[in-house]
Design an enzyme around this catalytic site. Structure first.
Site, short mmCIF file in Angstrom:
data_model
loop_
_atom_site.label_atom_id
_atom_site.label_comp_id
_atom_site.label_asym_id
_atom_site.label_seq_id
_atom_site.Cartn_x
_atom_site.Cartn_y
_atom_site.Cartn_z
N SER A 8 -5.65 -26.26 -27.36
CA SER A 8 -6.05 -26.47 -28.75
C SER A 8 -6.74 -25.13 -29.33
O SER A 8 -7.46 -24.47 -28.81
CB SER A 8 -6.92 -27.59 -28.77
OG SER A 8 -8.11 -27.47 -28.08
N SER A 36 -24.78 -45.66 -35.57
CA SER A 36 -24.70 -44.52 -36.49
C SER A 36 -25.75 -43.70 -36.04
O SER A 36 -27.04 -44.31 -35.90
CB SER A 36 -24.80 -44.81 -37.88
OG SER A 36 -24.77 -43.59 -38.66
N GLY A 48 -12.12 -24.97 -29.94
CA GLY A 48 -10.67 -25.41 -29.41
C GLY A 48 -10.69 -24.72 -28.12
O GLY A 48 -10.82 -23.50 -27.85
N ASN A 52 -11.34 -21.05 -27.07
CA ASN A 52 -12.46 -20.61 -26.24
C ASN A 52 -11.99 -19.71 -25.09
O ASN A 52 -12.68 -18.82 -24.78
CB ASN A 52 -13.13 -22.00 -26.15
CG ASN A 52 -13.74 -22.54 -27.06
OD1 ASN A 52 -13.93 -21.96 -28.05
ND2 ASN A 52 -14.07 -23.84 -26.90
N PHE A 102 -12.75 -30.79 -34.22
CA PHE A 102 -13.67 -31.46 -33.35
C PHE A 102 -15.09 -31.83 -33.69
O PHE A 102 -15.86 -30.66 -34.24
CB PHE A 102 -13.63 -30.39 -31.97
CG PHE A 102 -14.78 -30.86 -30.87
CD1 PHE A 102 -14.29 -32.08 -30.29
CD2 PHE A 102 -15.98 -30.09 -30.64
CE1 PHE A 102 -15.07 -32.31 -28.88
CE2 PHE A 102 -16.81 -30.65 -29.66
CZ PHE A 102 -16.36 -31.84 -28.73
N GLN A 173 -7.97 -34.38 -22.30
CA GLN A 173 -6.55 -35.22 -22.67
C GLN A 173 -6.41 -36.26 -21.38
O GLN A 173 -5.36 -36.89 -21.60
CB GLN A 173 -5.41 -34.20 -22.75
CG GLN A 173 -5.19 -33.62 -23.98
CD GLN A 173 -5.32 -34.48 -25.19
OE1 GLN A 173 -5.73 -35.61 -25.33
NE2 GLN A 173 -4.28 -34.13 -26.34
N ASN A 195 -13.84 -30.92 -14.60
CA ASN A 195 -15.20 -31.22 -14.21
C ASN A 195 -15.46 -32.46 -13.32
O ASN A 195 -14.25 -33.03 -12.77
CB ASN A 195 -16.13 -31.34 -15.41
CG ASN A 195 -15.63 -32.54 -16.34
OD1 ASN A 195 -15.38 -33.69 -15.87
ND2 ASN A 195 -15.97 -32.53 -17.44
N ASP A 257 -15.26 -23.96 -20.78
CA ASP A 257 -14.34 -22.96 -21.26
C ASP A 257 -14.56 -21.58 -20.86
O ASP A 257 -13.80 -20.66 -20.28
CB ASP A 257 -13.95 -22.97 -22.64
CG ASP A 257 -13.52 -24.40 -23.11
OD1 ASP A 257 -12.77 -25.23 -22.32
OD2 ASP A 257 -13.74 -24.87 -24.26
#
Length: 326
Positions: A8, A36, A48, A52, A102, A173, A195, A257
């Protein structure tokens, strides 16, 4: 080593909630959450996972080819990536959609709640990886990072078909991928990145236990936050690499990343797996001390000092030649 990073390309909207998410969650009511959080800080940054990782590789002197889809607003972002040493010729620029977004909120415990809007990323599956392979006179490694799921599957199949080693990095994903899709992305990968939480989720998605995963990949790299990184391979003893500790943590976004960028740069410079992981951990901490995923400055002397402090002088000597082009 010629590396293509698929994944991405996004704009990050990073907010900070001055409290703990856990304090707002009520036992017995989690199936009907309506919350909230009033954030007291907002940073708008470029991000992204594909961009990155490519950015970090570029700063380390490895000229990666970024393969992904961006929107009409990509001109300035693309220019900045090229200045950092990234080949953007394989980025598809949409004629109608904006670059992905993002939106992430971080609490005082460094927990995060995020939402991702695909935007132009939906067109990533139209990109032909084979064209990048021939344009760059032959790729040596393709990292398949979080992207449009169909793009991830297409790039994986293309790389395997061309005989190019794959680094599978499904990350965020995994929550969206089916079992069959996850198995297709993992099977035959030379490298697998997750991870600790994603490692468990990947096993749930695939139906494979740890040994079954390891029988299907070369090396499984599991990042464990402050506990460092584990390197796992079928029939070999697990190798643990400690993290580079810091008292100046600012923002965890993009730390994984950065590790991947440092690790892949180490591989590109023929470092051992352990040394590559040490370089990755050092760069990850540099990013942890910054707000935003691409706002850090890479200073070779500082990076080597971190390596020397945690891993010793021999490690620093081994890694130093890799930073000559940084």
């Amino acid at each position: 080593m010629r590396i293509a990073v698929t994944g991405s390309i996004a704009t990050d909207h990073l907010m900070v909630f001055p409290g703990r998410f856990a304090d707002q969650l009520i036992a017995g009511q989690l199936e009907r959450v309506s919350l909230s959080f009033l954030a007291d800080r907002l940073e708008v940054r470029r991000g992204g996972v594909g961009a990155n990782i490519a950015f970090g590789l570029g700063l380390l002197g490895v000229r990666p080819a970024l393969v992904g889809a961006a929107g009409l607003d990509f001109a300035e972002y693309g220019s900045r990536l090229r200045e950092a040493g990234v080949d953007t010729a394989s980025v598809r620029v949409s004629e109608s959609l904006h670059t992905a977004r993002f939106v992430c909120t971080t609490d005082n415990d460094q927990n995060q709640i995020a939402t991702f809007y695909a935007g132009a990323m939906a067109e990533a599956s139209r990109i032909d990886l084979e064209a990048t392979h021939w344009r760059t006179e032959g790729l040596d490694l393709v990292l398949v990072g979080a992207d449009d799921p169909q793009a991830m599957l297409r790039h994986t199949a293309s790389a395997h078909g061309l005989g190019i080693p794959v680094a599978a990095d499904p990350s965020q994903q995994l929550a969206r991928l089916s079992g069959d899709e996850t198995r297709a992305l993992v099977e035959g990968a030379t490298w697998l990145f997750t991870n600790e939480y994603e490692a468990a989720l990947l096993q749930e998605r695939t139906g494979w236990d740890e040994e079954e995963v390891l029988s299907r990949v070369g090396t499984w790299v599991v990042t464990r936050g402050a506990d460092g990184v584990s390197l796992l391979a079928h029939g070999a003893a697990r190798r643990d690499v400690p993290a580079v500790a810091t008292d100046a943590a600012a923002d965890p976004t993009g730390v994984g990343d950065a590790f991947r960028a440092g690790f892949l740069a180490g591989l590109a410079r023929q470092l051992s797996h352990e040394r590559a992981a040490q370089l990755g951990c050092a760069l990850a901490t540099v990013v942890l001390e910054s707000v935003g995923t691409q706002e850090y400055k890479l200073l070779p002397a500082d990076l080597l000092a971190r390596v020397d402090r945690v891993y010793g002088g021999t490690a620093a000597q081994d890694i130093e030649p890799c930073l000559a082009g940084a």
